[in-house]
Enzyme design. Structure first.
Site, PDB file in Angstrom:
ATOM      1  CB  CYS A  57     -55.075   2.358 -17.987  1.00  0.00           C
ATOM      2  SG  CYS A  57     -53.472   2.800 -17.293  1.00  0.00           S
ATOM      3  CB  CYS A 355     -30.698  -7.639   2.168  1.00  0.00           C
ATOM      4  SG  CYS A 355     -29.240  -6.784   2.783  1.00  0.00           S
TER       5      CYS A 355
END
Length: 383
Positions: A57, A355
């Site tokens: 996984c 930003c």
């Protein structure tokens, strides 16, 4: 009847809208990744190597590597098969030949490839040829994918060392192959262990991974990063040494909401959006250096905007998904403060726009850098 027909008519329209959002988000993420590549190649303050591992996984493998000192970023994805641009469900079906894998970007001056290998072995069952723990089948086999001959030799040496240690009763079956194209997984699978922590923790508990690894490795399960080859690690480690709990108590309500709750401040009504002074911006919690005024520009948005971080080691990008949208956020590495968002509409050479919220930052003027402990960054303003 007419209502049913209207509903049926709206379904394909909705699917087209959703597909449009998905394509736009993927393009945005690709442009951000491209810009990050430009930053890495131009940033003389840091070096980056890449390692690729498959260990079942990929959610778990991402967490295991992302928390290591010296690791800059980890991406989940697919590799090892011939299929181009595979999806999560295609890979999971076993039809593509790909394995779930992680691409690790790391600073070799801080963490060595050998230490990454030791971390890899301590997070898998290298004797299982049919998957890993609760995940069965070809997509979940374990593997090391080397990018050069040095990595190949190191991987083979570490595998032999593990075999000779007799730590496992069964033969080691983990494959060691040359790296092929790594396809980045969908945004919902990036940082899954953080974004869906409850689901992830339940999955890990049911898999039996931790119990197996604790039994196999005991006190040796955790890899200690030596830093013995580091040239700047002592400086970087200094920003690890702070009491976050106490520091958070000194923040204003706005600073706390921004850094800890991810709430953006009001544009054009924040401290640094129009600041034109020379200096650097550091994390309000840990003090780690984040951005330089040399890379600041007016994007017209009302928030401080930068083309790149002052040092890639201190800013971590995270992909976050929501309904019909996804975004790339910037966080500080040590304090894990939310800083702002990253867009692909910035100026050259990076094409990026960081930003950033003023409330996540503290500005250190150029003439105060030395006395504030940031004297090394004076050279930025002498070029």
């Amino acid at each position: 009847m007419n209502l049913k027909k209207s509903a049926l008519f709206l379904i394909p329209i909705a699917l087209v809208v959703i597909a449009g959002f998905s394509i736009n988000s993927s393009n945005q993420q690709a442009e951000v990744a491209k810009g990050q590549g430009t930053i890495t190649s131009e940033n003389s303050n840091s070096s980056t190597d890449t390692a690729i591992f498959a260990g079942g996984c990929f959610w778990h493998m991402e967490e295991a590597f992302e928390k290591l000192k010296g690791v800059k970023s980890v991406y989940t994805g697919y590799t090892g098969g011939p299929e181009k641009n595979p999806t999560y469900y295609e890979v999971g079906s076993g039809a593509t030949g790909h394995l779930e894998a992680v691409e690790v970007h790391y600073d070799p001056n801080v963490v060595s490839y050998e230490e990454l290998l030791q971390t890899f072995w301590r997070n898998i069952d290298p004797t299982d040829a049919n998957g890993q723990f609760g995940d069965r089948g070809t997509p979940y086999e374990s593997g090391i994918f080397y990018t050069n001959n040095e990595q190949k030799e190191a991987a083979e040496a570490s595998e032999k060392e593990l075999e000779d240690s007799k730590r496992f009763d069964k033969p080691i079956v983990t494959k060691i192959d040359a790296a092929s194209t790594f396809y980045k997984a969908e945004s919902e699978h990036q940082d899954y262990y953080e974004k869906s922590s409850l689901s992830y923790q339940m999955s890990e508990l049911l898999s039996g991974r931790d119990a197996f690894l604790d039994d196999a490795w005991g006190e040796d399960r955790e890899v200690k990063i030596s830093d013995k080859n580091a040239t700047t690690s002592d400086e970087k480690a200094a920003y690890d040494d702070f009491n976050k709990e106490e520091k958070l108590k000194t923040l204003t309500k706005l600073q706390y909401n921004v850094t800890q709750n991810g709430i953006d401040e009001t544009p054009f009504k924040n401290e640094y959006w129009n600041n034109k002074a020379e200096g650097i911006y550091v994390d309000i919690v840990s003090g780690e250096p984040l951005f330089s005024s040399k890379d600041k520009f007016d994007a017209g948005t009302g928030w401080p905007s930068f083309t790149k971080p002052i040092d890639g080691d201190f800013v971590v990008l995270k992909e976050e998904s929501g309904f019909l949208s996804s975004r790339t956020t910037a966080r500080s590495r040590n304090a894990d403060s939310y800083l702002g968002d990253v867009f692909s509409d910035g100026p050259k050479p990076t094409g990026l726009r960081y930003c950033i919220n003023s409330a996540a930052l503290k500005f250190i003027p150029k003439d105060q850098l030395e006395e504030s402990g940031y004297g090394d960054y004076l050279k930025l303003f002498n070029k």
